[in-house]
Design an enzyme around this catalytic site. Structure first.
Site, PDB file in Angstrom:
ATOM      1  N   CYS A 100      -9.411  24.503  28.178  1.00 22.52           N
ATOM      2  CA  CYS A 100      -9.222  23.161  27.615  1.00 22.52           C
ATOM      3  C   CYS A 100      -8.185  22.444  28.465  1.00 22.52           C
ATOM      4  O   CYS A 100      -7.041  22.875  28.557  1.00 22.52           O
ATOM      5  CB  CYS A 100      -8.750  23.286  26.169  1.00 22.52           C
ATOM      6  SG  CYS A 100      -8.145  21.744  25.476  1.00 22.52           S
ATOM      7  N   CYS A 104      -8.336  14.780  27.163  1.00 26.35           N
ATOM      8  CA  CYS A 104      -9.428  13.968  26.600  1.00 26.35           C
ATOM      9  C   CYS A 104      -9.161  13.495  25.169  1.00 26.35           C
ATOM     10  O   CYS A 104      -9.725  12.496  24.735  1.00 26.35           O
ATOM     11  CB  CYS A 104     -10.733  14.750  26.636  1.00 26.35           C
ATOM     12  SG  CYS A 104     -10.595  16.336  27.405  1.00 26.35           S
ATOM     13  N   THR A 191      -3.563  19.747  20.457  1.00 24.32           N
ATOM     14  CA  THR A 191      -3.927  20.183  21.808  1.00 24.32           C
ATOM     15  C   THR A 191      -3.080  19.472  22.856  1.00 24.32           C
ATOM     16  O   THR A 191      -2.995  18.249  22.857  1.00 24.32           O
ATOM     17  CB  THR A 191      -5.418  19.849  22.045  1.00 24.32           C
ATOM     18  OG1 THR A 191      -6.194  20.658  21.183  1.00 24.32           O
ATOM     19  CG2 THR A 191      -5.824  20.105  23.485  1.00 24.32           C
ATOM     20  N   GLU A 257      -1.974  24.693  21.768  1.00 23.30           N
ATOM     21  CA  GLU A 257      -1.939  23.840  20.585  1.00 23.30           C
ATOM     22  C   GLU A 257      -0.586  24.036  19.915  1.00 23.30           C
ATOM     23  O   GLU A 257       0.047  25.070  20.112  1.00 23.30           O
ATOM     24  CB  GLU A 257      -3.040  24.202  19.574  1.00 23.30           C
ATOM     25  CG  GLU A 257      -4.436  23.781  19.983  1.00 23.30           C
ATOM     26  CD  GLU A 257      -5.039  24.686  21.052  1.00 23.30           C
ATOM     27  OE1 GLU A 257      -4.642  25.868  21.096  1.00 23.30           O
ATOM     28  OE2 GLU A 257      -5.861  24.221  21.842  1.00 23.30           O
ATOM     29  N   HIS A 292     -15.081  12.001  20.584  1.00 24.09           N
ATOM     30  CA  HIS A 292     -14.590  13.337  20.942  1.00 24.09           C
ATOM     31  C   HIS A 292     -15.709  14.389  20.910  1.00 24.09           C
ATOM     32  O   HIS A 292     -15.619  15.392  21.614  1.00 24.09           O
ATOM     33  CB  HIS A 292     -13.423  13.736  20.033  1.00 24.09           C
ATOM     34  CG  HIS A 292     -12.512  14.729  20.694  1.00 24.09           C
ATOM     35  ND1 HIS A 292     -12.083  14.595  21.997  1.00 24.09           N
ATOM     36  CD2 HIS A 292     -11.966  15.883  20.252  1.00 24.09           C
ATOM     37  CE1 HIS A 292     -11.310  15.616  22.323  1.00 24.09           C
ATOM     38  NE2 HIS A 292     -11.236  16.422  21.291  1.00 24.09           N
ATOM     39  N   TYR A 296     -16.964  17.383  24.253  1.00 22.09           N
ATOM     40  CA  TYR A 296     -17.106  18.846  24.303  1.00 22.09           C
ATOM     41  C   TYR A 296     -18.111  19.291  25.362  1.00 22.09           C
ATOM     42  O   TYR A 296     -18.438  20.477  25.454  1.00 22.09           O
ATOM     43  CB  TYR A 296     -17.414  19.410  22.911  1.00 22.09           C
ATOM     44  CG  TYR A 296     -16.119  19.673  22.161  1.00 22.09           C
ATOM     45  CD1 TYR A 296     -15.218  18.634  21.954  1.00 22.09           C
ATOM     46  CD2 TYR A 296     -15.764  20.937  21.727  1.00 22.09           C
ATOM     47  CE1 TYR A 296     -14.009  18.857  21.327  1.00 22.09           C
ATOM     48  CE2 TYR A 296     -14.552  21.171  21.096  1.00 22.09           C
ATOM     49  CZ  TYR A 296     -13.682  20.125  20.898  1.00 22.09           C
ATOM     50  OH  TYR A 296     -12.475  20.357  20.300  1.00 22.09           O
ATOM     51  N   CYS A 298     -17.020  19.529  27.995  1.00 26.17           N
ATOM     52  CA  CYS A 298     -16.083  20.453  28.673  1.00 26.17           C
ATOM     53  C   CYS A 298     -16.573  21.886  28.535  1.00 26.17           C
ATOM     54  O   CYS A 298     -16.460  22.691  29.449  1.00 26.17           O
ATOM     55  CB  CYS A 298     -14.677  20.312  28.085  1.00 26.17           C
ATOM     56  SG  CYS A 298     -14.541  20.770  26.338  1.00 26.17           S
ATOM     57  N   GLU A 446     -12.277  26.656  19.029  1.00 29.58           N
ATOM     58  CA  GLU A 446     -12.182  25.203  19.209  1.00 29.58           C
ATOM     59  C   GLU A 446     -13.587  24.584  19.213  1.00 29.58           C
ATOM     60  O   GLU A 446     -13.788  23.474  18.725  1.00 29.58           O
ATOM     61  CB  GLU A 446     -11.440  24.869  20.492  1.00 29.58           C
ATOM     62  CG  GLU A 446     -11.093  23.387  20.585  1.00 29.58           C
ATOM     63  CD  GLU A 446     -10.259  23.064  21.808  1.00 29.58           C
ATOM     64  OE1 GLU A 446     -10.589  23.570  22.886  1.00 29.58           O
ATOM     65  OE2 GLU A 446      -9.286  22.318  21.670  1.00 29.58           O
TER      66      GLU A 446
END
Ligand code: SF4
Ligand code: FE
Length: 482
Positions: A100, A104, A191, A257, A292, A296, A298, A446
């Protein structure tokens, strides 16, 4: 000063006076702390790649406010092309960091607050949007990392914010002054907070009139007086304290986090973007979630790394040609690309909000994130299937390096002849990292709960499914007359 390079970024973090806690101690210098360095490296990559001509197109854009070149993590999406580039960039950064990379959340928060504050002003004559544009201008000019903050601890989930026994379980305004407000509460699972310069707060659920004090959005520096950060643990986190670079699986990059407490934090007027407009809370929450969820993508990039590691593990022990292994790798790829398809699709179907900022298609964004909550688990399962049990029974790097017992490990864990045992160990540790270790925070849990748990997506999917239309279509084809 504009932050451009990795060194500029690290220097800017050193200037922050964070109130950060870990293992019961206040951490004076997070920048050099071995638990946190990998997560800083991941955010630093968002600066480094923006300077790389090969990635300039995905990493930078022209600001719609100034026309100047800015990092896309501070950009307001001004077209469907911007939304699509975001998805491509998310995958690319996932491939390069396998973790992560944190930046973002703020980008998606910037976009949700930008368009919502515009619509609040249109309806009420407030000046939140002007406040926000001023804030954003500084973020863009200085190239700051903004951490979006949405998730309140929520206490008893069956009760509204104002009904909680402890009223601070949702972040709220506790004092209104001519020059600003004082807020108290907390945001959980933050995060990347330690690597951020600013924190952009939004409410977390739709609210009623009685929740007015909770309908608040604002930004404060991460080292503002009253902000306390308590770092969350990750599975296998202390392996980073052991030295060596095999056992962590990904020694260069990671995420983090933290619980962020707002203990009576003062927010000046010009940094407030919503203050009591309960009618608009739903819009802000939905727009942030909407942005968001396809971020993901990502995980698609991380999935590429995991699929690659799994294929290598098969190569290294000589099973790569087995048909079931090939088939499982194809299955993993199909699942991974399905996530990517839905992230791209919701971006292509984007639409213009009254502010000019673009929003994704909600249905497809929720389908995307719902895929993420499942397919990453299926991919991880197949990775573990192919990797085999050695991934979790492998001795430590210290044993491997030991002159007396190291040679046993080297001899007995040799796979195919032309590959060093160390390479096999490294790839198995990487798979372990992504499926069970610090990387699994990002790739698995996550994926389940970040950007909303599966049920949050099912609620939106149910609302937008339009079953009446579908029934009418079926009646028409079947020749059923009312
Ligand atoms: Fe960004 Fe993905 Fe991390 Fe969310 S989980 S902050 S989208 S890298
Ligand atoms: Fe997340």
């Amino acid at each position: 000063m504009t932050i451009q390079t990795r060194d500029d970024y690290i220097a800017s973090l050193r200037k922050l006076n964070l109130n950060l806690w870990m293992f019961g101690k206040r951490i004076d210098n997070p920048v050099d702390h071995p638990i946190l360095v990998p997560s800083m490296n991941a955010v630093a990559a968002t600066y480094e790649l923006a300077l790389d001509p090969r990635h300039e197109d995905l990493m930078t854009a022209a600001s719609h406010l100034t026309g100047k070149k800015i990092n896309r993590f501070t950009h307001v999406f001004s077209s469907t092309e911007d939304l699509i580039k975001k998805v491509r960039r998310q995958r690319m950064l996932g491939q390069k960091t396998a973790c992560c990379f944190q930046r973002c959340v703020g980008m998606d928060a910037i976009n949700a607050v930008y368009s919502t504050s515009f619509e609040i002003d249109e309806k009420t004559g407030s000046s939140y949007h002007a406040n926000f544009k001023k804030f954003l201008l500084r973020v863009q000019e200085e190239n700051l990392v903004v951490d979006g903050a949405m998730t309140d601890p929520k206490g008893d989930r069956s009760l509204a914010p104002h009904q909680q026994k402890d009223p601070d379980l949702y972040l709220r305004v506790v004092e209104r002054r001519p020059d600003g407000i004082v807020v108290r509460g907390a945001k959980a699972h933050q995060t990347g907070i330690v690597n951020s310069h600013e924190i952009l707060v939004m409410p977390t659920i739709a609210m009623q009139e009685k929740d007015k004090d909770y309908a608040v959005s604002f930004a404060v520096p991460t080292d503002a007086p009253g902000i306390v950060m308590i770092l969350g643990r990750q599975s296998c986190d202390t392996r980073k304290l052991e030295g060596g670079d095999i056992d962590t699986g990904n020694s260069r990059f990671g995420g983090h986090e933290a619980l962020v407490v707002f203990d009576n934090v003062f927010v000046p007027q010009e940094r407030i973007f919503m203050n009591g407009e309960t009618d608009f809370v739903g819009m802000m929450v939905e727009r942030f979630g909407g942005h968001h969820r396809p971020s993901y993508a990502c995980k698609v990039g991380v999935g590429d790394v995991l699929i690659g590691a799994t294929a290598l593990s098969a190569d290294y022990c000589g099973v790569a040609k087995a048909s079931h292994v090939r088939d499982k790798l194809v299955e993993m790829t199909h699942l991974n690309e399905t996530i990517y398809s839905s992230a791209l699709a919701c971006s292509m179907e984007g639409w213009r909000t009254p502010s000019g900022a673009y929003q994704i298609d909600q249905m497809l964004a929720n389908v995307c994130k719902h895929n993420v909550t499942r397919f990453t688990y299926d991919i991880a399962r197949l990775a573990e299937d192919i990797a085999g049990g050695l991934m979790v029974t492998l001795p430590s790097e210290q044993d491997f390096r030991h002159p007396e017992i190291g040679p046993y490990i080297d001899k007995y864990f040799q796979g195919v002849q032309n590959v060093a045992t160390e390479a096999r160990m490294r790839v198995l540790r990487l798979i372990e990292n992504l499926t069970l270790g610090t990387g699994a925070v990002g790739y698995r849990t996550e994926s389940m709960h970040g950007a909303g748990s599966p049920q949050a997506q099912r609620i939106v999917i149910a609302r937008l499914a339009n079953f009446d239309l579908k029934k009418r279509l079926a009646k028409e084809i079947a020749g059923i007359k009312d």
